[in-house]
Design an enzyme around this catalytic site. Structure first.
Site, PDB file in Angstrom:
ATOM      1  N   THR A  49      58.216  44.615 -55.067  1.00 32.37           N
ATOM      2  CA  THR A  49      56.892  45.182 -54.816  1.00 32.37           C
ATOM      3  C   THR A  49      56.549  45.205 -53.324  1.00 32.37           C
ATOM      4  OG1 THR A  49      56.176  44.443 -56.989  1.00 32.37           O
ATOM      5  CG2 THR A  49      54.450  44.863 -55.376  1.00 32.37           C
ATOM      6  N   ILE A  56      48.419  47.648 -46.150  1.00 28.37           N
ATOM      7  CA  ILE A  56      47.052  47.556 -45.634  1.00 28.37           C
ATOM      8  C   ILE A  56      46.626  46.099 -45.544  1.00 28.37           C
ATOM      9  CG2 ILE A  56      44.630  48.126 -46.113  1.00 28.37           C
ATOM     10  CD1 ILE A  56      46.205  50.538 -45.663  1.00 28.37           C
ATOM     11  N   HIS A  58      43.412  44.569 -45.969  1.00 23.76           N
ATOM     12  CA  HIS A  58      42.189  45.116 -46.554  1.00 23.76           C
ATOM     13  C   HIS A  58      40.927  44.584 -45.891  1.00 23.76           C
ATOM     14  CE1 HIS A  58      43.672  47.656 -49.759  1.00 23.76           C
ATOM     15  NE2 HIS A  58      44.637  46.763 -49.985  1.00 23.76           N
ATOM     16  N   ARG A 320      53.138  47.515 -59.152  1.00 22.13           N
ATOM     17  CA  ARG A 320      52.293  46.342 -58.982  1.00 22.13           C
ATOM     18  C   ARG A 320      52.470  45.443 -60.202  1.00 22.13           C
ATOM     19  NH1 ARG A 320      49.718  51.197 -58.825  1.00 22.13           N
ATOM     20  NH2 ARG A 320      48.469  51.806 -57.032  1.00 22.13           N
ATOM     21  N   SER A 346      47.209  44.190 -55.646  1.00 19.18           N
ATOM     22  CA  SER A 346      46.313  44.347 -54.506  1.00 19.18           C
ATOM     23  C   SER A 346      45.131  43.402 -54.655  1.00 19.18           C
ATOM     24  CB  SER A 346      45.815  45.798 -54.458  1.00 19.18           C
ATOM     25  OG  SER A 346      44.960  45.968 -53.371  1.00 19.18           O
ATOM     26  N   CYS A 409      69.907  56.389 -34.430  1.00 16.18           N
ATOM     27  CA  CYS A 409      68.931  57.162 -35.209  1.00 16.18           C
ATOM     28  C   CYS A 409      68.018  57.866 -34.226  1.00 16.18           C
ATOM     29  CB  CYS A 409      68.126  56.226 -36.107  1.00 16.18           C
ATOM     30  SG  CYS A 409      66.644  56.968 -36.799  1.00 16.18           S
ATOM     31  N   CYS A 411      65.755  60.217 -34.825  1.00 15.30           N
ATOM     32  CA  CYS A 411      64.379  60.490 -35.276  1.00 15.30           C
ATOM     33  C   CYS A 411      63.451  59.316 -34.961  1.00 15.30           C
ATOM     34  CB  CYS A 411      64.346  60.776 -36.768  1.00 15.30           C
ATOM     35  SG  CYS A 411      65.446  62.096 -37.293  1.00 15.30           S
TER      36      CYS A 411
END
Lengths: 482, 416
Positions: A49, A56, A58, A320, A346, A409, A411
């Site tokens: 997970t 984020i 939160h 999740r 979350s 790499c 990119c």
């Protein structure tokens, strides 16, 4: 990682699951005179997970103060600055806005605001339409108002886990990947933990931080019987060249089941949109679907109209672990010396540093003696990245190690030296190298660099071509030699 | 930091870069090619099949042979090449441009020049770009990466293969994988016609009995650790018939779903791109909107044959040299893509000299007519026995046809 045998006696603590919770717990425990081992069934840490989520930190306003997760979210969020200074993972407090597109949504925004204030969130404010568009000019001009949480932020989740694990290892924690804890029994005061492949070890305390599989681990130890269900979230990733990149994390007004689909300006410069939320019976199902991806684009465009499907570089899905409304963090009432860290959905990533602290205290209450380790060093040495430095700094670095001058790499501007550093830190699958370095993660998605990484991996590890995998298990990349 | 100074720099040492450098040297100017790989030749080196060189060398060569011939000419011209150098940045402080090239061997190179030719080529579109849903198992490769693994590294990426997209590299890889002992179970194309050249359909699919599924959408890739199947659904009368979807078991998916000019560096320099080609807008001297920055080859628009790349890049190199010597574009006419034409490059021409244009059509048609109009008056009309989007069309404009063009005149090219 961890080819060592388990000789030299029992561990004080075995942590099952090297995701963001297990990693935080391991690092927290590494401050003490303890013998700790962190176990994971996958080929690398952070492969569950923790690798596929929104990344984020939160804002502390989504959950009611009656929940443990609300408390741990606010505490955890405050711990990120120090962790970032010590560990150097990508993190920035860019702020979060919640955009209301209809007047009736403002009632929910008002509720979120009051919840945030109750949770003790610093700096949270209600916003008019004008203030919202000032905070985030790319928002839909039909926005009627919203909420602003200035302390909310963005983090690269897998590099957060990698740095925690590396720090824990430097302070004595052992890490063993490809170890699937299948059975356990009591041997005197110890747990004897047996893996699928016959390996075994013993530990005085066990922390079950096995994410989606915490139910299986709990049953293997004869502890409480519960069922973790998986809720899948699909995402799109947009090129860093997109014109739709917002300055802040943009949330819609949440519904009763989900925080909704967000637009995230990732800490590395790309844009993430999603996730969906859909229950699934198959914990290994991380397939994306056409319908859901169209829905994400539609939802994201409602908030940031400039989002274009032409900017999409990839899609992915994560799951999740769903148990109950709140986090389930407590000692087993059924078996001794076994702590559940289950149902961490979350805001699990945000809360995870506080979960580390909380679990450390639970272990202490359960009788684990904590004696501080004199040589504990919280700081990881700085690891240079070509992406972050200017041409003159780059020149000095290449003079020190020419491999920094070989851009593998193009990119994401990742050099050979950075790939080698990832391999030496134990990341020996293509995905592990990708999450550690970002190579293969950009707009060409490995089209140009995959074969170069294969060659470096074989050279550095001595592995033969048929042992190179995408992410361990049966994910071999090549099927024959010509 | 090592400092270098030249009249011109060429970014990219494939066919386009070498051809441009040849012409710059032929004009007596100094020139350096900066190439990120360890060899000149670019993607040609992995194209071991034949079919190159009929125009540039008047004989049929393989990709590596074409590259070798170009390199011989390049070496003889006296141009310099730095290999293993990735250009990360170009600064434009005024009179001269400064390129920063990263290299293990030379450290950071600071290259000061008067003009730059962009010749970075293109990259393959990937699964994310076309948004194929499903799982994310190992065994999904772009066709070009598979070509590299097979032809240069000596590895077989898989044994049971489905190819998504009928671009030329995919078709060539269908044949190459068959030769290498793999089973190719099909090529899936969303359009009603193939995206690759007809000769490749015949030589790479028909000759090997490989089915081509036209008008089929790839609706999913499935598998756990490794690919297990691909699901495809027919498109009938413009609608996807998901109820008719079926799965093709395989362990490998190769994607040949188009190429994109690689212009990230160009964009950083302020070069504006044509959304139809994803390459720079260029004027009659093949110069971009940024003075002193020229473009040619697949970075400008995706070509079907390397001979056209070399021809176009020679013109760009020659124009770059003239620009350095002080020539500027004179009177220019705008070139417009008319009915059934996706784009024409370059998009401006000078009416005083012959102009060669490359274009691509939007349609598949037999007995078509290519028409060039100057302000709605037909100045050239040519029969084309067959046109299709995958085959590039060239047209040369005669200065005498453009003699009475006014200051606001427009040239329009149509396929009828």
């Amino acid at each position: 990682m961890g080819s060592k045998n388990f000789e030299g006696g029992a561990y004080d603590v075995a942590i099952i699951g090297a995701g963001v919770c297990g990693a935080n717990i391991a690092r927290r425990l590494s401050q003490y005179e303890l013998k700790v081992i962190l176990l994971d069934k996958e080929a690398d840490v952070s492969f569950g997970t923790s690798k596929a989520n929104s990344g984020i930190v939160h804002g502390g306003f989504h959950h009611s103060p009656k929940y443990l997760k609300a408390r741990l979210e606010v505490q955890g969020a405050l711990m990120f600055d120090r962790l970032h200074r010590e560990l150097g993972f990508p993190f920035r407090r860019c702020g979060i806005v919640v955009a209301a597109l209809h007047e009736d949504e403002m009632r929910v925004v008002d509720q979120l605001y009051r919840q945030g204030v109750e949770n003790g969130v610093i700096g949270i404010e209600m916003c008019s339409r004008e203030r919202m568009l000032e905070l985030e000019p790319k928002l839909n001009p039909d926005t009627v108002g919203g909420l602003y949480a200035p302390a909310g932020g963005i983090v690269e989740p897998y590099r957060f886990v990698f740095s925690l694990v590396e720090s824990a290892q430097r302070n004595g924690v052992e890490v063993r990947t490809s170890f699937k804890a299948e059975r356990a029994e009591r041997e005197g005061d110890l747990w004897r933990i047996r893996a699928e492949d016959g390996a075994s070890l013993s530990a005085r305390y066990v922390v079950n931080a096995a994410g989606l599989f915490a139910d299986e681990v709990s049953r293997a130890f004869g502890a409480e019987d519960y069922t973790i269900r998986a809720r899948k979230g699909e995402y799109y990733l947009l090129d860093r060249m997109t014109r739709a990149r917002p300055d802040r994390v943009v949330f819609p007004v949440p519904t009763s089941v989900s925080k909704g689909m967000l637009v995230v300006p990732t800490v590395e410069g790309t844009v993430l949109i999603g996730p969906t939320a859909e229950m699934t019976d198959d914990k290994s199902d991380t397939a994306t679907t056409r319908e859901r991806l169209e829905m994400i684009l539609g939802n994201a465009r409602a908030m940031i109209p400039a989002i274009s499907e032409n900017d999409v570089i990839t899609s992915f899905a994560g799951q999740r672990p769903v148990l109950e409304e709140d986090f389930h963090i407590e000692p087993s009432g059924k078996v001794p010396a076994f702590i559940h860290v289950a149902g961490i959905q979350s805001p699990g990533l945000t809360a995870s540093p506080a979960i580390g602290e909380y679990v450390k205290d639970l272990l202490k209450e359960a009788g684990l003696r904590l004696v501080e380790k004199p040589g504990y060093d919280p700081v990881l040495p700085d690891r240079p990245r070509m992406f972050d430095i200017d041409h003159y700094q780059a020149d000095a670095l290449v003079a020190r190690d020419p491999a920094y001058g070989n851009i593998v790499c193009r990119c994401e501007k990742v050099s050979e030296a950075e790939i080698v550093a990832a391999i030496r830190a134990g990341h020996t699958t293509l995905d592990g190298i990708k999450y550690f370095t970002r190579a293969q993660m950009g707009r060409c998605q490995g089209g140009f660099c995959t074969y170069k990484i294969l060659k470096i991996l074989m050279r550095e590890t001595g592995m033969s071509w048929d042992r190179i995998t995408k992410r361990g298990g049966g994910s071999e990349l090549l099927s024959g030699r010509l | 930091m090592r400092e270098l100074s030249y009249d011109a720099a060429v970014i990219g040492g494939g066919a386009a870069g070498m051809a441009a450098a040849l012409e710059i040297r032929a004009a007596g100017l100094s020139c350096v090619v900066l190439e990120r790989e360890e060899h000149l030749g670019g993607i040609l080196l992995q194209c071991v099949h034949n079919g190159f060189g009929l125009i540039e060398f008047d004989e049929e060569l393989s990709g590596p042979e074409f590259a070798e011939r170009m390199e011989e000419k390049f070496r003889a011209s006296g141009a310099d090449a730095y290999l293993g150098v990735t250009v990360m940045d170009v600064e434009d402080p005024g009179d001269r441009k400064v390129l920063f090239g990263y290299s293990a061997e030379h450290g950071i190179l600071r290259v000061s020049v008067r003009a730059v030719v962009l010749a970075m080529g293109c990259r393959e579109r990937n699964r994310g770009n076309i948004r194929i849903p499903g799982a994310r198992p190992a065994g999904v490769y772009t066709a070009g990466l598979a070509q590299r693994l097979v032809n240069m590294e000596g590895y077989l990426p898989g044994k049971d293969v489905v190819i998504i997209g009928s671009g030329d590299i995919g078709l060539i890889m269908a044949r190459r994988m068959s030769w290498a002992g793999a089973r190719v179970h099909g090529v899936v194309e969303i359009l009603p016609y193939p995206s690759g050249l007809t000769r490749n359909i015949v030589q790479c699919l028909h000759d090997f009995g490989i089915p081509l599924y036209l008008s089929h959408l790839t609706s999913g890739i499935f598998g756990g650790d490794r690919v297990e199947s691909v699901e495809i659904a027919p498109i009938e009368d413009g609608a996807v018939r998901f109820e008719k979807a079926f799965r093709i078991p395989c362990d490998t998916v190769l994607l040949s779903v188009g190429l994109v000019p690689e212009n990230e560096l160009s964009k950083k320099m302020g070069v504006e791109l044509n959304p139809m080609t994803n390459g720079p807008w260029t004027d009659s001297m093949m110069m971009t909107n940024v003075p002193g920055i020229f473009a040619a080859g697949n970075v400008l628009h995706v070509h079907d044959l390397v001979d056209y790349v070399a021809e176009e890049a020679r013109r760009a190199g020659a124009a770059c040299a003239r620009w350095i010597r002080g020539e500027r574009p004179g009177r220019e006419l705008r070139v417009k893509a008319g009915p059934n034409v996706r784009y024409a490059a370059p998009c401006r021409v000078g009416p005083e000299a012959p102009n060669k244009l490359y274009l691509r059509t939007l349609i598949v048609k037999n007995d078509a007519v290519l028409e060039v109009r100057l302000d709605n008056r037909v100045i050239q009309s040519r029969k084309k026995p067959h046109v299709q989007p995958s085959e590039m069309i060239s047209v040369t404009l005669d200065p005498k046809d453009l003699a009475d063009a006014g200051p606001d005149s427009t040239i329009e090219i149509a396929i009828l």
